[in-house]
Motif scaffolding. Structure first.
Motif, short mmCIF file in Angstrom:
data_model
loop_
_atom_site.label_atom_id
_atom_site.label_comp_id
_atom_site.label_asym_id
_atom_site.label_seq_id
_atom_site.Cartn_x
_atom_site.Cartn_y
_atom_site.Cartn_z
N SER A 178 0.82 -1.21 0.00
CA SER A 178 0.00 0.00 0.00
C SER A 178 0.86 1.26 0.00
CB SER A 178 -0.92 0.01 1.22
OG SER A 178 -1.79 -1.11 1.21
N ALA A 179 2.05 1.17 0.58
CA ALA A 179 2.95 2.33 0.65
C ALA A 179 3.64 2.61 -0.67
CB ALA A 179 3.98 2.11 1.75
N GLY A 180 3.50 1.73 -1.65
CA GLY A 180 4.06 2.01 -2.97
C GLY A 180 5.19 1.10 -3.39
N ILE A 181 5.51 0.08 -2.60
CA ILE A 181 6.57 -0.86 -2.97
C ILE A 181 5.96 -1.93 -3.86
CG2 ILE A 181 8.22 -2.57 -2.11
CD1 ILE A 181 8.53 -0.86 0.38
N ARG A 182 6.28 -1.87 -5.15
CA ARG A 182 5.71 -2.80 -6.13
C ARG A 182 6.57 -4.05 -6.32
NH1 ARG A 182 2.04 -0.44 -4.92
NH2 ARG A 182 0.83 1.15 -6.04
N SER A 183 7.81 -3.99 -5.93
CA SER A 183 8.68 -5.15 -6.06
C SER A 183 8.15 -6.28 -5.18
CB SER A 183 10.11 -4.80 -5.65
OG SER A 183 10.64 -3.79 -6.49
N PRO A 184 8.26 -7.52 -5.64
CA PRO A 184 7.75 -8.65 -4.83
C PRO A 184 8.59 -8.85 -3.57
CG PRO A 184 8.93 -9.45 -6.77
CD PRO A 184 8.82 -7.96 -6.94
N LEU A 185 7.95 -8.88 -2.43
CA LEU A 185 8.62 -9.11 -1.15
C LEU A 185 8.38 -10.55 -0.72
CD1 LEU A 185 7.66 -5.83 0.74
CD2 LEU A 185 9.68 -6.28 -0.67
N ARG A 224 0.13 8.79 0.82
CA ARG A 224 1.21 9.06 -0.13
C ARG A 224 0.64 9.53 -1.45
NH1 ARG A 224 1.40 5.35 -4.17
NH2 ARG A 224 0.46 3.30 -3.81
N PRO A 225 1.46 10.21 -2.29
CA PRO A 225 0.99 10.57 -3.63
C PRO A 225 0.74 9.33 -4.48
CG PRO A 225 2.97 11.80 -3.02
CD PRO A 225 2.80 10.72 -2.00
N SER A 226 0.02 9.53 -5.57
CA SER A 226 -0.34 8.39 -6.40
C SER A 226 0.87 7.73 -7.02
CB SER A 226 -1.31 8.85 -7.51
OG SER A 226 -1.60 7.78 -8.37
N GLN A 264 -2.78 14.35 -11.10
CA GLN A 264 -3.31 13.28 -10.25
C GLN A 264 -3.09 13.67 -8.78
OE1 GLN A 264 -1.48 9.61 -11.43
NE2 GLN A 264 -2.65 9.45 -13.30
N SER A 265 -4.14 14.17 -8.20
CA SER A 265 -4.06 14.59 -6.80
C SER A 265 -4.66 13.53 -5.87
CB SER A 265 -4.78 15.92 -6.61
OG SER A 265 -6.14 15.80 -7.02
N ILE A 266 -4.69 12.30 -6.35
CA ILE A 266 -5.26 11.21 -5.56
C ILE A 266 -4.31 10.87 -4.42
CG2 ILE A 266 -6.07 8.84 -5.59
CD1 ILE A 266 -6.68 9.19 -8.55
N ARG A 267 -4.85 10.81 -3.22
CA ARG A 267 -4.06 10.43 -2.06
C ARG A 267 -4.33 8.97 -1.72
NH1 ARG A 267 -4.35 15.47 2.26
NH2 ARG A 267 -3.41 17.07 0.90
N LYS A 268 -3.31 8.20 -1.65
CA LYS A 268 -3.43 6.79 -1.29
C LYS A 268 -3.28 6.64 0.23
CE LYS A 268 -3.53 5.34 -5.63
NZ LYS A 268 -4.68 4.67 -6.23
N ILE A 269 -4.37 6.28 0.89
CA ILE A 269 -4.33 6.10 2.33
C ILE A 269 -3.64 4.78 2.65
CG2 ILE A 269 -5.68 5.98 4.46
CD1 ILE A 269 -5.82 8.66 3.03
N VAL A 270 -2.63 4.82 3.51
CA VAL A 270 -1.84 3.63 3.83
C VAL A 270 -2.04 3.22 5.29
CG1 VAL A 270 0.48 2.63 3.86
CG2 VAL A 270 -0.14 4.28 2.09
N ILE A 271 -1.86 4.16 6.21
CA ILE A 271 -2.01 3.87 7.63
C ILE A 271 -2.75 5.03 8.29
CG2 ILE A 271 0.00 2.36 7.88
CD1 ILE A 271 1.64 4.75 8.72
N LYS A 272 -3.13 4.85 9.55
CA LYS A 272 -3.83 5.88 10.29
C LYS A 272 -2.88 7.04 10.61
CE LYS A 272 -5.06 2.79 13.27
NZ LYS A 272 -5.63 2.03 14.41
N PRO A 273 -3.40 8.26 10.70
CA PRO A 273 -2.53 9.41 11.02
C PRO A 273 -1.77 9.24 12.32
CG PRO A 273 -4.67 10.17 10.23
CD PRO A 273 -4.78 8.68 10.41
N ASP A 274 -2.41 8.65 13.34
CA ASP A 274 -1.72 8.50 14.61
C ASP A 274 -0.58 7.49 14.50
OD1 ASP A 274 -4.80 7.36 14.90
OD2 ASP A 274 -3.30 5.83 15.28
N THR A 275 -0.77 6.44 13.71
CA THR A 275 0.31 5.47 13.49
C THR A 275 1.49 6.12 12.78
OG1 THR A 275 -1.25 3.63 13.37
CG2 THR A 275 0.92 3.27 12.42
N ALA A 276 1.18 6.92 11.75
CA ALA A 276 2.23 7.60 11.00
C ALA A 276 3.04 8.52 11.92
CB ALA A 276 1.63 8.41 9.86
N TYR A 277 2.35 9.22 12.81
CA TYR A 277 3.07 10.15 13.68
C TYR A 277 3.88 9.38 14.73
CZ TYR A 277 4.17 14.26 16.41
OH TYR A 277 4.84 15.27 17.06
#
Length: 842
Positions: free
Chosen positions: A456-463, A494-496, A518-531
């Protein structure tokens, strides 16, 4: 003979009339690349040319070219007959064509229509064509076409491209000395180029200045001052536009408008790059990697070694035999947090040596730079920065990095004297980059949860779905890592996608292509978790593995955060970090993974480059403090237990002189209401942890029976229960008391008499047998008087069931209750020992 000559001249004139003069203005023009502030920093071309009108050409350049190439340009009509005769005599004397004697107009004709043969017939055709050009265009237009077309060496076509390539400025900004330098190159551009032979280039410049003085274009004083100047030229690589950023832009432009249009149309390409930031990144990466190559334990190829071999192969024409470089490489990328604009892109140390873009194409282990995403997944699932985790040896078979046996050892430690520290908070584990604790936290959060968050954070490489991924063993690109890190300063989104092109325009400003906003915001985690993660990364930069940024490398005082990354066996060194506006990731390593040297931590190789880039970015994009979400609060906790602090939370520690002092173990930690602990510290002082949860009345737990009562024989009571003065268990007050049955008057009187006697003697007789036994006992043994409380009122009690020898009733299940008039008094479980008296309904 006259007829033959006339026939030849007539034929040549006819050939000259066939040429399309419109082709003179059809020149391949380089597309100009501009940064986000409108500064030119590259071009896309087959021939590196940028055409400009006559008005933008400096008069000194025009005069210098006329003085050197065609002093009678303003007097003749396309050709100089005396000049041709003079050149012919020299050629006859030499025995071959040595001098052309061509005018500027003739040179324009030759270069425009590929008249390259060194023959007299071609020379005559050139004269007729030049005369036709003079009939069609005025002198200014001819000079404009000439100065936009001719080659100046170094891959530079036209005066504008030459000025930018050699001197880093537009043509109209050139000085007198620089104009004379370009004019001196025209006769032999590559041989006289200041990049190839600065001494010869200066000699031809001085000749051009002298000619200008002799023809009256400049004064003696101007000539002397210009001759005294040194020739200062820029980097040849930059002039040719050979950088990783320009190459990536070229690919994007070709994809947007097609190959032919991108190469030939002379577009103005607006990009997201910040040229000042770009240069700062390129310079820093080269300088610090050269410094790393001087480390005593570095035993690989150096940049200087390969560059010498490369120049030799290029001079000998053996470039096809030149192997790929094996020196230490690096890459860096910087993103605008809000838009995903690529502000800076460095794909390697030298594009000419190798065109592989390591910032966008190379997949390498991120090492411990992946740790923040493991902790973010754990915080999303209920942990908080104060949660206590265990940093202790871990069986490496559970992680399988560098081997399948032994404990988890030197995989990405961020300190040479790394050691296990036992119980610590999650904050401390992330700040100190503790691998054992991280693996345990990752296992608690779950591998799937961590992989999903990374995706979700944008890492497309296979983990890979194994615990080793918690420590960054899976390969990702540097661009993916930078994009993922924008989640933390952005409050969980994060940005698209990252992008580098803004728009493509014609020279007149006509829009050809524009990037879709493209001003789409991709929601990844909660704001409190990010902080929460952000606050840990702030500590990591200030007092953890990245503290050298301030103490050693000179990071300026502004709000920033980041995390070092070191891969197994020191093959890759990284640093990723950000401020409120800008996120940057830096990598150093080899194209073929191998140990750089022991101790090549991310903080040693990548961190100083990151610091230089962040300092440069802060000048144009001032950082601000990242706001804390309103639902986060501070609580006082004990770092030893992760629970609420008490006044006893102290540890006894020894000072260097051997004294024992009490050290407070509490600190203020941020948490949400749901994450916050409710128990007091259970390590210092008396344990206070509750052993059972509290439940509301609606959700009380229901205990289950330990045995099946239907399979157990009840135990019959043989004597009445002994009751003391106080009945704490309420045993004499049953919840249900049956009413007494009717008794004959005689039996009532005896009962009252018995009760009265009991009250007088202080002893209650249960039966005659019991009374006789009691008297016998008194004769043989003196017992102390037993004092008992006298009941205030008569207490009715259930008479215990006496065992019966004749037909004992085996009890296995409840006997259905019948109406009382139908009960078998011999078998009922409710019968009394004596027949009750009175009416049952009284």
């Amino acid at each position: 003979m006259t007829v033959f000559v006339s026939s030849v001249l007539f034929d040549l004139k006819a050939q000259a009339n066939v040429f399309d003069l419109d082709k003179l203005e059809q020149m391949e023009s380089a597309s100009v690349i501009l940064d986000r502030n409108g500064k030119i920093f590259g071009q896309i071309y087959v021939e590196n040319r940028e055409t400009v009108p006559y008005e933008k050409l400096p008069p000194d350049l025009i005069n210098a070219v006329v003085a050197v190439e065609d002093a009678k340009f303003y007097e003749h009509h396309g050709y100089d007959l005396l000049g041709i005769i003079r050149a012919a005599l020299k050629n006859v004397t030499a025995g071959h064509v040595r001098q052309g004697g061509s005018t500027i107009t003739q040179q324009l004709a030759r270069n425009s229509f590929a008249l390259k043969e060194r023959t007299y017939r071609r020379k005559l055709l050139e004269i007729f064509l030049a005369k036709r050009i003079e009939d069609h265009f005025n002198k200014q237009k001819i000079l404009e076409l000439y100065l936009n077309r001719i080659y100046f060496g170094g891959g530079l076509y036209g005066a504008e491209a030459a000025a930018r390539g050699y001197f880093g400025k537009s043509a109209r900004e050139m000085t007198l000395a620089e104009c004379a330098t370009l004019a001196g190159l025209i006769k032999s551009p590559n041989r006289l180029s200041p990049w190839s032979d600065r001494a010869n280039s200066r000699e031809t410049r001085d000749f051009a200045l002298d000619r200008m003085r002799d023809l009256g274009f400049i004064s003696r004083e101007q000539c002397a001052a210009a001759r005294a100047e040194k020739i200062v030229v820029g980097s040849r690589q930059n002039a040719q536009g050979q950088t990783y950023a320009v190459d990536y832009i070229r690919q994007q432009v070709i994809a947007a408008v097609g190959w032919d249009r991108a190469i030939n149309e002379g577009y103005r390409i607006h990009t997201t790059i910040d040229v000042n930031l770009q240069r700062a990144a390129e310079d820093s990466l080269k300088a610090h990697l050269e410094q790393a190559e001087q480390h005593p334990e570095y035993n690989h190829q150096t940049y200087a070694d390969y560059a010498a071999l490369f120049r030799k192969a290029k001079a000998n024409g053996k470039m096809l035999e030149q192997p790929a470089p094996e020196y230490l490489q690096g890459a860096a990328i910087g993103l605008d947090n809000a838009t995903g604009d690529i502000l800076m892109l460095v794909g390697g140390r030298d594009f000419e040596h190798n065109q592989f873009n390591r910032a966008l194409q190379a997949r390498r282990p991120a090492g411990t730079a992946m740790l923040p995403f493991v902790y973010a997944a754990a915080f999303e699932r209920g942990m908080y920065p104060g949660s206590v985790v265990e940093d202790s040896p871990l069986d490496n078979r559970a992680v399988m990095i560098g081997g399948t046996t032994g404990i988890l050892g030197e995989w990405g430690p961020e300190d040479a004297d790394n050691r296990y520290e036992g119980r610590m908070t999650a904050r401390q584990a992330l700040v100190k980059s503790k691998n054992g604790a991280t693996v345990r936290i990752g296992m608690d959060a779950g591998i799937e949860a961590v992989l999903q968050l990374c995706s979700s954070a944008g890492i497309r490489s296979p983990l890979r779905p194994y615990p080793a991924t918690f420590l960054g063993s899976s390969e990702v690109t540097l661009a993916e890592l930078a994009m993922a890190y924008t989640v933390f300063p952005n409050g969980g989104w994060r940005p698209s996608t990252p992008h580098i092109l803004e728009r493509i325009e014609e020279k007149d400003g006509t829009l050809v292509w524009e990037a879709k906003q493209q001003s789409i915001r991709k929601i990844v985690i909660k704001p409190d978790t990010a902080y929460e993660v952000h606050s840990c990364l702030v500590d990591a930069l200030q007092s953890g593995t990245g503290n050298a940024a301030y103490t050693q490398f000179g990071l300026k005082k502004f709000p920033a955060a980041g995390k070092t990354g070191t891969a197994y066996d020191f093959t890759d060194a990284l640093f990723a970090g950000y401020d409120s506006s800008f996120t940057c990731a830096v990598w150093a390593g080899f194209d073929k993974p191998q140990k750089i040297y022991r101790g090549a931590f991310g903080r040693e190789l990548a961190l100083p480059i990151w610091v230089d880039i962040m300092n440069a970015a802060a000048q144009s994009y001032p950082p601000r403090e990242i706001k804390q979400p309103s639902n986060l609060k501070e609580i006082d906790i004990c770092s030893r237990s992760g629970l609420l602090a008490t006044d006893k939370c102290y540890d006894a520690v020894k000072t260097p002189n051997g004294d024992t002092v009490q050290r407070r173990t509490t600190y203020m930690e941020i948490t949400t209401q749901a994450q916050a602990p409710t128990e007091l510290c259970n390590i210092h002082g008396e344990p206070r942890a509750r052993l059972a949860r509290e439940f509301g009345s609606s959700d009380l737990p229901r205990a289950e029976l330990a045995v099946n009562l239907t399979e157990v024989m009840p135990v019959a009571i043989k004597s009445p229960t002994l009751i003391a003065d106080i009945d704490p268990y309420n045993s004499i007050k049953p919840t249900l008391i049956p009413d007494a049955t009717p008794q004959p008057d005689k039996q009532i009187a005896e009962t009252e008499k018995s009760d009265s006697g009991a009250g007088t003697n202080g002893v209650k007789s249960v039966s005659n047998t019991a009374s006789q036994d009691h008297q016998t006992t008194q004769t043989t043994q003196t017992t102390p008087e037993i004092r008992k409380a006298i009941p205030v009122e008569q207490i009715r009690k259930a008479i215990p069931v006496q065992p019966q020898d004749q037909q004992p009733a085996e009890i296995r299940r409840a006997i259905p209750v019948k109406p009382l008039d139908q009960e078998d008094t011999e078998r009922t479980l409710l019968r009394s020992a004596a027949q009750p008296h009175g009416d049952i309904h009284e």
